[in-house]
Design a protein around this motif. Structure first.
Motif, mmCIF file in Angstrom:
data_model
loop_
_atom_site.group_PDB
_atom_site.id
_atom_site.type_symbol
_atom_site.label_atom_id
_atom_site.label_comp_id
_atom_site.label_asym_id
_atom_site.label_seq_id
_atom_site.Cartn_x
_atom_site.Cartn_y
_atom_site.Cartn_z
ATOM 1 N N GLN A 559 0.831 -1.212 0.000
ATOM 2 C CA GLN A 559 0.000 0.000 0.000
ATOM 3 C C GLN A 559 0.865 1.261 0.000
ATOM 4 O O GLN A 559 0.557 2.260 -0.666
ATOM 5 C CB GLN A 559 -0.924 -0.009 1.207
ATOM 6 C CG GLN A 559 -1.965 -1.131 1.169
ATOM 7 C CD GLN A 559 -2.791 -1.188 2.431
ATOM 8 O OE1 GLN A 559 -2.540 -0.441 3.381
ATOM 9 N NE2 GLN A 559 -3.787 -2.082 2.464
ATOM 10 N N LEU A 560 1.959 1.238 0.781
ATOM 11 C CA LEU A 560 2.875 2.372 0.803
ATOM 12 C C LEU A 560 3.491 2.609 -0.568
ATOM 13 O O LEU A 560 3.671 3.753 -1.009
ATOM 14 C CB LEU A 560 3.982 2.121 1.846
ATOM 15 C CG LEU A 560 4.997 3.248 2.036
ATOM 16 C CD1 LEU A 560 4.276 4.512 2.521
ATOM 17 C CD2 LEU A 560 6.067 2.819 3.034
ATOM 18 N N ASN A 562 2.053 1.895 -3.420
ATOM 19 C CA ASN A 562 1.021 2.516 -4.264
ATOM 20 C C ASN A 562 0.880 4.004 -3.941
ATOM 21 O O ASN A 562 0.735 4.859 -4.834
ATOM 22 C CB ASN A 562 -0.314 1.807 -4.063
ATOM 23 C CG ASN A 562 -0.289 0.391 -4.633
ATOM 24 O OD1 ASN A 562 0.536 0.095 -5.506
ATOM 25 N ND2 ASN A 562 -1.174 -0.466 -4.152
ATOM 26 N N SER A 563 0.908 4.337 -2.602
ATOM 27 C CA SER A 563 0.800 5.745 -2.202
ATOM 28 C C SER A 563 1.972 6.557 -2.738
ATOM 29 O O SER A 563 1.820 7.714 -3.165
ATOM 30 C CB SER A 563 0.739 5.856 -0.673
ATOM 31 O OG SER A 563 -0.389 5.174 -0.171
ATOM 32 N N TYR A 564 3.126 5.968 -2.725
ATOM 33 C CA TYR A 564 4.307 6.656 -3.229
ATOM 34 C C TYR A 564 4.166 6.948 -4.722
ATOM 35 O O TYR A 564 4.525 8.028 -5.204
ATOM 36 C CB TYR A 564 5.549 5.811 -2.956
ATOM 37 C CG TYR A 564 6.819 6.429 -3.462
ATOM 38 C CD1 TYR A 564 7.410 7.497 -2.788
ATOM 39 C CD2 TYR A 564 7.430 5.965 -4.632
ATOM 40 C CE1 TYR A 564 8.574 8.073 -3.255
ATOM 41 C CE2 TYR A 564 8.582 6.530 -5.107
ATOM 42 C CZ TYR A 564 9.163 7.599 -4.408
ATOM 43 O OH TYR A 564 10.317 8.159 -4.881
ATOM 44 N N GLN A 565 3.588 5.998 -5.463
ATOM 45 C CA GLN A 565 3.392 6.201 -6.898
ATOM 46 C C GLN A 565 2.374 7.330 -7.137
ATOM 47 O O GLN A 565 2.544 8.177 -8.034
ATOM 48 C CB GLN A 565 2.904 4.904 -7.549
ATOM 49 C CG GLN A 565 3.976 3.791 -7.541
ATOM 50 C CD GLN A 565 3.454 2.497 -8.103
ATOM 51 O OE1 GLN A 565 2.267 2.391 -8.435
ATOM 52 N NE2 GLN A 565 4.331 1.508 -8.193
ATOM 53 N N GLU A 566 1.282 7.322 -6.313
ATOM 54 C CA GLU A 566 0.300 8.396 -6.453
ATOM 55 C C GLU A 566 0.932 9.757 -6.124
ATOM 56 O O GLU A 566 0.655 10.772 -6.770
ATOM 57 C CB GLU A 566 -0.884 8.131 -5.533
ATOM 58 C CG GLU A 566 -1.696 6.891 -5.926
ATOM 59 C CD GLU A 566 -2.811 6.617 -4.938
ATOM 60 O OE1 GLU A 566 -2.911 7.368 -3.936
ATOM 61 O OE2 GLU A 566 -3.590 5.666 -5.155
ATOM 62 N N LEU A 567 1.785 9.791 -5.072
ATOM 63 C CA LEU A 567 2.450 11.035 -4.696
ATOM 64 C C LEU A 567 3.351 11.539 -5.815
ATOM 65 O O LEU A 567 3.418 12.746 -6.093
ATOM 66 C CB LEU A 567 3.264 10.806 -3.418
ATOM 67 C CG LEU A 567 3.989 12.033 -2.863
ATOM 68 C CD1 LEU A 567 2.974 13.132 -2.490
ATOM 69 C CD2 LEU A 567 4.816 11.657 -1.642
ATOM 70 N N THR A 570 1.134 13.105 -8.389
ATOM 71 C CA THR A 570 0.653 14.414 -7.930
ATOM 72 C C THR A 570 1.766 15.454 -8.012
ATOM 73 O O THR A 570 1.556 16.609 -8.406
ATOM 74 C CB THR A 570 0.147 14.301 -6.486
ATOM 75 O OG1 THR A 570 -0.880 13.306 -6.432
ATOM 76 C CG2 THR A 570 -0.403 15.630 -6.001
#
Length: 652
Positions: A559-560, A562-567, A570
């Motif tokens: 999950q981290l 995936n969040s890093y990829q979204e960040l 952005t």
């Protein structure tokens, strides 16, 4: 009752027998007649009323070929080999045959199987001995002879150095040809091989008949009588049997001599004469008895000093025999002590169980128990003999010391055990408590302990792990590769490489993460750690460690990620927006410059020239400061436009 296969026929069944020549005492020509142990035994096996034997002779190679083609029924006795079993049938083994190595007496070098290649070796052509020489030794070049007598004759003439042949045959020829003492056996009882009747495959019924007849002849004693006639008179076994009988008779006679000396005085004199006639035989026994023997007459003249005594004392036999005890030079240490014991025996002072260690100052010294005694002359003319005999008691001494040390250790151990019994019980209780704590700690931490069983190659795991994975221990062990087979295919190779590197000593700790498939086809992430214990011979004796379920941690890491990829996405959008804003800001700035100049020009008509210049300079400075002063610049322009004079004074 045994019935021969041809008993139903009126005529006798014909047996075609062909023998090779020159192979005594099995089969040979004597005065033009074929004779030997093999011939006589064959005549005893095939009863005359039922069988008619047609004898013929030939060279061994041709005889064996005729047997395999079925042209003859039997060749008599022959060595049994796996290769021959393919071509012929065999009866049950009649006896064992041995191979010996012979040389001339003049050859003094030590002969070993490993040194045969250094000599000219002779052997019978196409015989079993040639097969053994070629396959069992490293001899590649040798001389073949058509018959064993020819090979023995070549050895006698010096054409070859060694003869590699059948022990019984050569021993018989040595005695028959009077070569005893000239031809000697250097290696004996080599490569034992069964000897049986070779029978053509075209006559398989003869195997059962010959086996039955051999059993009957052996039970009746006829076979043993025939065997002794041909072999025991010339064999070493027979000589050993006679030697044992003579020694047994002497021991019994000496025992009776002590108990009934008065009644057996006449027999004792006769027995001593017999012993005297066997003097040569006993000389060999003394030389090879493994005892120290030193004998002197009453005048201290040495008459016996065996080779073993020479090796233990450092004296030479030729320097001691015939010399007087008092005149032997160079005696010191143990040798001097032995001479003192003999001198005391000469003066009727006998000793028993005197222990000495020989040879002196040698790391291989051994303990001997010595005793001296008197052997009286057989008659009034014979001299008395004083004998010193030393028996090797090294093993007894070592056992005695070991027994004493063991007894002392046993006493100390018993006392220690009695004193520490309560302590051991307490330690046991602590160990049990520690084991319970370890088990509870292991269960509480979520770790599963594992250990590799090196004998079976399987991993031992706790029941909790099997419950989590959904398997039984039997199911896991039934898989090819055991528990390693349920590792995710993508993780198989990294896991194997990490395990091999640790077992090879390349890494201090076995540590890796991989997925394992449950019975319902889910994958569980485990962190695997372990360590192997290796003995000095680089052999792994213990390999164990733990498995920790890290599925939740792996999910969080996923999950981290995936969040890093979204960040990152952005951030890229913000970067693009920032660039767009900067462009718009630059455009706005240019527009504002124009507006500002325009407004200043409009208001300049109403203000003095000095104030206008000062205001214009401040505006330009503010524009140069950039983005940091952007808002202040907007405020200044607004104030100028609203209250040009008051604001100008307030700012500047």
């Amino acid at each position: 009752m045994l019935a021969p296969p041809a008993s139903a026929h009126a005529e006798r069944q014909e047996i075609r027998y062909q023998a090779e020549l020159g192979y005594p005492p099995y089969k040979y020509l004597q005065n033009g007649y074929l004779t030997g142990f093999d011939i006589d035994l064959t005549s005893m096996i095939f009863e005359k009323q039922s069988y008619l034997i047609h004898y013929s002779t030939g060279e061994w190679e041709g005889t064996y070929k005729r047997l395999t083609r079925g042209e003859i029924d039997t060749t008599g006795l022959m060595a049994v080999t796996e290769e021959r079993k393919k071509d012929t049938l065999f009866s049950k083994p009649v006896f064992k045959s041995y191979i010996s190595v012979y040389s001339r007496q003049a050859l003094q070098e030590e002969i070993k199987l490993s040194t045969l290649k250094n000599y000219k070796v002779g052997v019978g052509k196409k015989q079993y001995s040639e097969t053994v020489l070629r396959s069992q030794t490293d001899v590649s070049q040798y001389i073949q002879y058509a018959t064993v007598p020819q090979a023995l004759e070549a050895l006698k003439k010096g054409e070859i150095d060694l003869l590699f042949e059948n022990q019984e045959v050569v021993d018989y020829l040595i005695v028959e040809q009077g070569l005893t003492g000239n031809i000697v056996r250097r290696l004996s009882n080599l490569y034992p091989q069964d000897v049986a009747y070779g029978i053509s495959k075209s006559e398989p019924q003869l195997v059962t008949y010959i086996n039955a007849r051999l059993d009957r002849l052996q039970r009746s004693g006829a076979f043993e009588e025939l065997y002794q006639q041909y072999f025991f008179t010339h064999s070493e076994n027979y000589t050993s049997m006679i030697r044992g009988r003579v020694i047994s008779g002497i021991v019994i006679g000496l025992f009776l001599l002590v108990t009934v000396i008065a009644a057996l005085r006449i027999y004792i004199r006769h027995l001593r004469r017999t012993i005297h006639s066997e003097q040569a035989f006993f000389r060999e026994v003394i030389e090879h008895s493994g005892m120290i023997v030193w004998a002197v007459h009453a005048d201290k003249r040495v008459i016996r000093f065996n080779q073993y005594a020479a090796s233990m004392t450092g004296l030479k036999e030729k320097d001691v025999l015939g010399a007087n005890l008092d005149e032997i030079p160079g005696l010191s240490g143990g040798a001097a002590a032995l001479r003192e014991l003999l001198v005391r025996a000469v003066y009727q002072d006998y000793v028993s169980n005197v222990e000495l260690k020989l040879p002196d100052h040698s790391p291989e010294a051994r303990y001997f128990s010595f005793r001296t005694t008197l052997i009286q002359g057989m008659d009034t003319q014979a001299e008395d003999i004083f004998v010193l005999v030393g028996m090797d008691v090294e093993e007894c001494k070592q056992n005695e010391l070991k027994l004493q040390l063991s007894y002392q250790e046993l006493e100390a151990t018993y006392e220690e055990l009695a004193a520490t019994e309560e302590e051991l019980q307490e330690q046991f209780n602590k160990l049990a408590a520690s084991e319970r704590r370890f088990r509870l700690a292991s269960e509480g931490s979520g770790a599963y302990m594992w250990e590799l069983d090196w004998e079976s190659g399987m991993y031992n795991l706790p029941e909790r792990w099997y419950e989590v994975m959904g398997y039984t221990k039997e199911e896991i062990n039934s898989f090819e590769g055991g528990v390693l087979s349920i590792i995710h295919p993508d993780d198989q190779e990294p896991a194997r490489q990490a395990r091999q590197e640790h077992l090879a000593g390349l890494t201090p700790i076995y540590e890796i993460e991989y997925r394992m498939r449950t019975k319902d086809d889910r994958y569980v992430w485990f962190e695997v750690r372990g360590k192997a214990i290796v003995d000095p011979k680089d052999k792994v004796v213990l390999f164990l460690g733990s498995l920790i379920d890290i599925s939740k941690r792996k999910q969080a890491e996923f999950q981290l990620g995936n969040s890093y990829q979204e960040l990152e996405a952005t951030y890229e959008q913000l970067t693009a927006t920032q660039e767009e804003l900067v462009g718009q800001y630059d455009m706005l700035l240019e527009n504002q410059k124009i507006c500002t100049v325009w407004r200043i020009w409009i208001h300049s008509a109403a203000c003095p020239t000095a104030s206008f210049c000062w205001t214009l300079w401040r505006v330009i400075s503010t524009v140069r400061e950039g983005k940091r002063r952007f808002c202040s610049w907007i405020l200044i322009i607004s104030n100028i436009s609203m209250t040009p004079w008051a604001t100008s004074r307030a700012i500047f």
